[in-house]
Scaffold this motif. Structure first.
Motif, PDB file in Angstrom:
ATOM      1  N   PHE A  48       0.818  -1.208   0.000  1.00  0.00           N
ATOM      2  CA  PHE A  48       0.000   0.000   0.000  1.00  0.00           C
ATOM      3  C   PHE A  48       0.857   1.266   0.000  1.00  0.00           C
ATOM      4  CE2 PHE A  48      -3.402  -2.872   1.743  1.00  0.00           C
ATOM      5  CZ  PHE A  48      -4.269  -2.716   0.676  1.00  0.00           C
ATOM      6  N   GLY A  49       2.033   1.198   0.603  1.00  0.00           N
ATOM      7  CA  GLY A  49       2.949   2.331   0.551  1.00  0.00           C
ATOM      8  C   GLY A  49       3.403   2.621  -0.863  1.00  0.00           C
ATOM      9  N   LEU A  50       3.688   1.554  -1.625  1.00  0.00           N
ATOM     10  CA  LEU A  50       4.133   1.723  -3.010  1.00  0.00           C
ATOM     11  C   LEU A  50       3.018   2.277  -3.890  1.00  0.00           C
ATOM     12  CD1 LEU A  50       6.171  -1.588  -3.357  1.00  0.00           C
ATOM     13  CD2 LEU A  50       7.112   0.741  -3.472  1.00  0.00           C
ATOM     14  N   ILE A  51       1.788   1.785  -3.707  1.00  0.00           N
ATOM     15  CA  ILE A  51       0.692   2.297  -4.530  1.00  0.00           C
ATOM     16  C   ILE A  51       0.371   3.738  -4.142  1.00  0.00           C
ATOM     17  CG2 ILE A  51      -1.320   1.580  -3.142  1.00  0.00           C
ATOM     18  CD1 ILE A  51      -1.048   1.115  -6.949  1.00  0.00           C
ATOM     19  N   HIS A  52       0.551   4.083  -2.857  1.00  0.00           N
ATOM     20  CA  HIS A  52       0.320   5.476  -2.462  1.00  0.00           C
ATOM     21  C   HIS A  52       1.362   6.394  -3.097  1.00  0.00           C
ATOM     22  CE1 HIS A  52      -1.292   8.783  -0.170  1.00  0.00           C
ATOM     23  NE2 HIS A  52      -0.085   9.073   0.276  1.00  0.00           N
ATOM     24  N   ASP A  53       2.592   5.912  -3.170  1.00  0.00           N
ATOM     25  CA  ASP A  53       3.633   6.706  -3.834  1.00  0.00           C
ATOM     26  C   ASP A  53       3.266   6.958  -5.302  1.00  0.00           C
ATOM     27  OD1 ASP A  53       5.100   6.769  -1.507  1.00  0.00           O
ATOM     28  OD2 ASP A  53       6.486   5.179  -2.102  1.00  0.00           O
ATOM     29  N   MET A  54       2.720   5.931  -5.956  1.00  0.00           N
ATOM     30  CA  MET A  54       2.294   6.096  -7.343  1.00  0.00           C
ATOM     31  C   MET A  54       1.164   7.115  -7.450  1.00  0.00           C
ATOM     32  SD  MET A  54       0.702   3.316 -10.052  1.00  0.00           S
ATOM     33  CE  MET A  54      -1.007   3.595  -9.590  1.00  0.00           C
ATOM     34  N   ARG A  55       0.199   7.012  -6.539  1.00  0.00           N
ATOM     35  CA  ARG A  55      -0.924   7.951  -6.564  1.00  0.00           C
ATOM     36  C   ARG A  55      -0.458   9.381  -6.307  1.00  0.00           C
ATOM     37  NH1 ARG A  55      -4.330   3.713  -2.961  1.00  0.00           N
ATOM     38  NH2 ARG A  55      -5.271   2.511  -4.651  1.00  0.00           N
ATOM     39  N   CYS A  56       0.482   9.533  -5.371  1.00  0.00           N
ATOM     40  CA  CYS A  56       1.014  10.875  -5.100  1.00  0.00           C
ATOM     41  C   CYS A  56       1.717  11.440  -6.331  1.00  0.00           C
ATOM     42  CB  CYS A  56       1.980  10.845  -3.919  1.00  0.00           C
ATOM     43  SG  CYS A  56       1.185  10.625  -2.317  1.00  0.00           S
ATOM     44  N   ARG A  57       2.429  10.569  -7.043  1.00  0.00           N
ATOM     45  CA  ARG A  57       3.120  11.006  -8.263  1.00  0.00           C
ATOM     46  C   ARG A  57       2.103  11.501  -9.294  1.00  0.00           C
ATOM     47  NH1 ARG A  57       7.633   7.355 -11.564  1.00  0.00           N
ATOM     48  NH2 ARG A  57       8.869   9.137 -12.314  1.00  0.00           N
ATOM     49  N   ILE A  58       0.970  10.822  -9.375  1.00  0.00           N
ATOM     50  CA  ILE A  58      -0.096  11.254 -10.287  1.00  0.00           C
ATOM     51  C   ILE A  58      -0.714  12.570  -9.810  1.00  0.00           C
ATOM     52  CG2 ILE A  58      -2.423  10.689 -11.116  1.00  0.00           C
ATOM     53  CD1 ILE A  58      -1.531   7.729 -11.147  1.00  0.00           C
ATOM     54  N   MET A  59      -1.075  12.617  -8.514  1.00  0.00           N
ATOM     55  CA  MET A  59      -1.788  13.795  -7.994  1.00  0.00           C
ATOM     56  C   MET A  59      -0.961  15.072  -8.036  1.00  0.00           C
ATOM     57  SD  MET A  59      -4.073  12.346  -4.783  1.00  0.00           S
ATOM     58  CE  MET A  59      -2.797  11.369  -3.994  1.00  0.00           C
ATOM     59  N   THR A  60       0.366  14.942  -7.986  1.00  0.00           N
ATOM     60  CA  THR A  60       1.222  16.126  -7.982  1.00  0.00           C
ATOM     61  C   THR A  60       1.782  16.459  -9.364  1.00  0.00           C
ATOM     62  OG1 THR A  60       3.146  14.766  -7.375  1.00  0.00           O
ATOM     63  CG2 THR A  60       1.905  15.780  -5.577  1.00  0.00           C
ATOM     64  N   ALA A  61       1.400  15.665 -10.376  1.00  0.00           N
ATOM     65  CA  ALA A  61       1.898  15.906 -11.731  1.00  0.00           C
ATOM     66  C   ALA A  61       1.346  17.225 -12.288  1.00  0.00           C
ATOM     67  CB  ALA A  61       1.511  14.747 -12.645  1.00  0.00           C
ATOM     68  N   PRO A  62       2.100  17.887 -13.145  1.00  0.00           N
ATOM     69  CA  PRO A  62       1.684  19.203 -13.653  1.00  0.00           C
ATOM     70  C   PRO A  62       0.325  19.217 -14.344  1.00  0.00           C
ATOM     71  CG  PRO A  62       3.985  18.770 -14.215  1.00  0.00           C
ATOM     72  CD  PRO A  62       3.444  17.501 -13.638  1.00  0.00           C
ATOM     73  N   ASP A  63      -0.033  18.131 -15.044  1.00  0.00           N
ATOM     74  CA  ASP A  63      -1.294  18.120 -15.789  1.00  0.00           C
ATOM     75  C   ASP A  63      -2.484  17.642 -14.964  1.00  0.00           C
ATOM     76  OD1 ASP A  63      -0.417  19.110 -18.298  1.00  0.00           O
ATOM     77  OD2 ASP A  63       0.502  17.180 -18.738  1.00  0.00           O
ATOM     78  N   PHE A  64      -2.233  17.186 -13.739  1.00  0.00           N
ATOM     79  CA  PHE A  64      -3.326  16.683 -12.901  1.00  0.00           C
ATOM     80  C   PHE A  64      -3.917  17.861 -12.120  1.00  0.00           C
ATOM     81  CE2 PHE A  64      -5.379  14.218  -9.508  1.00  0.00           C
ATOM     82  CZ  PHE A  64      -5.949  13.193 -10.232  1.00  0.00           C
ATOM     83  N   THR A  65      -4.680  18.692 -12.816  1.00  0.00           N
ATOM     84  CA  THR A  65      -5.271  19.891 -12.228  1.00  0.00           C
ATOM     85  C   THR A  65      -6.724  20.009 -12.670  1.00  0.00           C
ATOM     86  OG1 THR A  65      -4.775  21.389 -14.069  1.00  0.00           O
ATOM     87  CG2 THR A  65      -3.022  21.036 -12.434  1.00  0.00           C
ATOM     88  N   SER A  66      -7.407  21.004 -12.121  1.00  0.00           N
ATOM     89  CA  SER A  66      -8.820  21.225 -12.430  1.00  0.00           C
ATOM     90  C   SER A  66      -9.051  21.663 -13.868  1.00  0.00           C
ATOM     91  CB  SER A  66      -9.402  22.269 -11.474  1.00  0.00           C
ATOM     92  OG  SER A  66      -8.706  23.495 -11.596  1.00  0.00           O
ATOM     93  N   ASP A  67      -7.989  21.984 -14.604  1.00  0.00           N
ATOM     94  CA  ASP A  67      -8.172  22.337 -16.010  1.00  0.00           C
ATOM     95  C   ASP A  67      -8.805  21.192 -16.788  1.00  0.00           C
ATOM     96  OD1 ASP A  67      -7.045  24.803 -15.588  1.00  0.00           O
ATOM     97  OD2 ASP A  67      -5.066  24.259 -16.380  1.00  0.00           O
ATOM     98  N   LYS A  68      -8.463  19.949 -16.401  1.00  0.00           N
ATOM     99  CA  LYS A  68      -8.973  18.796 -17.148  1.00  0.00           C
ATOM    100  C   LYS A  68      -9.531  17.687 -16.259  1.00  0.00           C
ATOM    101  CE  LYS A  68      -5.943  19.762 -21.034  1.00  0.00           C
ATOM    102  NZ  LYS A  68      -4.736  19.396 -21.808  1.00  0.00           N
ATOM    103  N   VAL A  69      -9.253  17.742 -14.961  1.00  0.00           N
ATOM    104  CA  VAL A  69      -9.712  16.699 -14.035  1.00  0.00           C
ATOM    105  C   VAL A  69     -10.748  17.298 -13.081  1.00  0.00           C
ATOM    106  CG1 VAL A  69      -9.033  14.958 -12.349  1.00  0.00           C
ATOM    107  CG2 VAL A  69      -7.430  15.605 -14.173  1.00  0.00           C
ATOM    108  N   LEU A  70     -11.962  16.754 -13.111  1.00  0.00           N
ATOM    109  CA  LEU A  70     -13.035  17.256 -12.249  1.00  0.00           C
ATOM    110  C   LEU A  70     -12.962  16.681 -10.841  1.00  0.00           C
ATOM    111  CD1 LEU A  70     -16.215  17.083 -14.524  1.00  0.00           C
ATOM    112  CD2 LEU A  70     -15.072  19.134 -13.700  1.00  0.00           C
ATOM    113  N   GLY A  71     -12.720  15.378 -10.764  1.00  0.00           N
ATOM    114  CA  GLY A  71     -12.757  14.699  -9.476  1.00  0.00           C
ATOM    115  C   GLY A  71     -11.793  13.539  -9.444  1.00  0.00           C
ATOM    116  N   ALA A  72     -11.607  12.976  -8.263  1.00  0.00           N
ATOM    117  CA  ALA A  72     -10.750  11.802  -8.094  1.00  0.00           C
ATOM    118  C   ALA A  72     -11.384  10.871  -7.074  1.00  0.00           C
ATOM    119  CB  ALA A  72      -9.350  12.208  -7.643  1.00  0.00           C
TER     120      ALA A  72
END
Length: 295
Positions: A48-72
């Motif tokens: 679960f630590g490894l999958i959380h690291d992956m999710r954090c990498r996604i959530m903090t990525a430059p394109d993961f913003t409200s410009d194109k993502v409504l919800g998670a």
């Protein structure tokens, strides 16, 4: 965090809902696709630590913003965790403008009448209260339909709406997910039955009970148009269901009142071994494809 602002964003915003809710059963497969084999960890905590690291990498990525993502949509552990030292739901809404949801189902019962209803959810009221206190807007709960069996489909939809009423009573918005197996030889027939069962249950809701639907991209283009227009429905979103990103996006683009809520398609091509630049480029490409298909 104001629910009215979140509701407005979900109901009218442009974009899609990212599914970051792999559970214990699906996490090893998600990690393997990400380039981390099962022998790389020796406990659930490490996994679960490894999958959380992956999710954090996604959530903090430059394109993961409200410009194109409504919800998670979040797994419970993710909801209770942090990203950059900030509780995940708070980070998503306040730092990214992305509305947080929580996966609440505990998996599926064995197949009966060619469908799988959800397992019991002990402690659901307490979990919903926690989610609301943490700033979560809604929930997601999944069942699976394998064939056009009217009894199985009715059981799935009836249970889904029963849970949805509990979620609504807790002040949250449920995403009802009766997935139809994309490999079912009677997929189109199952979807026709499913649509009628959904409309029947929607007609029994109070005006205050707002729901969302997460549905397999239908074989008949535009099948769920009238579901999307129902006054009790905030939004209809689509699951990728095992289709590739390109195939899922092509199918979704033919259903103008559905937006995406993809998991596997969102993470397609992402790897633990990639540099940040490579990872962000791959994720950005997926986000752009899914966003365009959700217009």
């Amino acid at each position: 965090m104001t629910n009215s602002a979140m509701a407005e964003r979900i109901a009218t915003g442009a974009g899609f809902i990212a599914a970051l809710d792999q559970s214990g059963g699906s996490t090893p497969k998600a990690l393997k696709l990400y380039g981390i084999p099962e022998d790389a960890y020796s406990s659930d905590e490490e996994m679960f630590g490894l999958i959380h690291d992956m999710r954090c990498r996604i959530m903090t990525a430059p394109d993961f913003t409200s410009d194109k993502v409504l919800g998670a949509i979040l797994f419970e552990r993710t909801m209770r965790d942090t990203v950059e030292g900030i509780p995940v739901p708070t980070y998503l809404w306040e730092n990214r403008g992305i509305v947080p949801f929580l996966k609440i189902d505990k998996g599926l019962e064995d197949t009966e009448n060619e469908a799988q209803v959800m397992k019991p959810m002990p402690g659901l009221d307490a979990l919903l209260a926690d989610a609301k206190s943490l700033g979560v807007f809604g929930t997601k709960e999944r069942s699976v339909i394998h064939a056009a069996n009217p009894d199985g489909i009715k059981a799935v939809v009836s249970q889904q709406f029963e849970v949805a009423k509990t979620v609504c009573a807790a002040g949250l918005v449920p995403i009802i997910e009766p997935e139809v197996d994309i490999n079912s030889p009677s997929k189109a027939e199952a979807e026709a039955i499913l649509k009628q069962e959904i409309l029947s249950e929607l007609s029994a809701l109070d005006a205050s009970e707002k729901v969302m639907l997460k549905l397999t991209i239908p074989s008949e283009d535009g099948l769920y148009m009238d579901v999307a227009d129902h006054p009790n429905v905030l939004r209809v979103v689509a699951l990728s269901g095992g289709y590739t990103t390109d195939d899922a996006c092509a199918r979704l683009s033919r259903n103008p009142k559905m937006i995406a809520s993809f998991s596997r398609a969102l993470a397609e091509g992402l790897s633990h071994q990639q540099t940040d630049a490579e990872f962000n480029a791959a994720l950005g490409s997926n986000i752009n494809k899914i966003f365009e298909a959700s217009k």
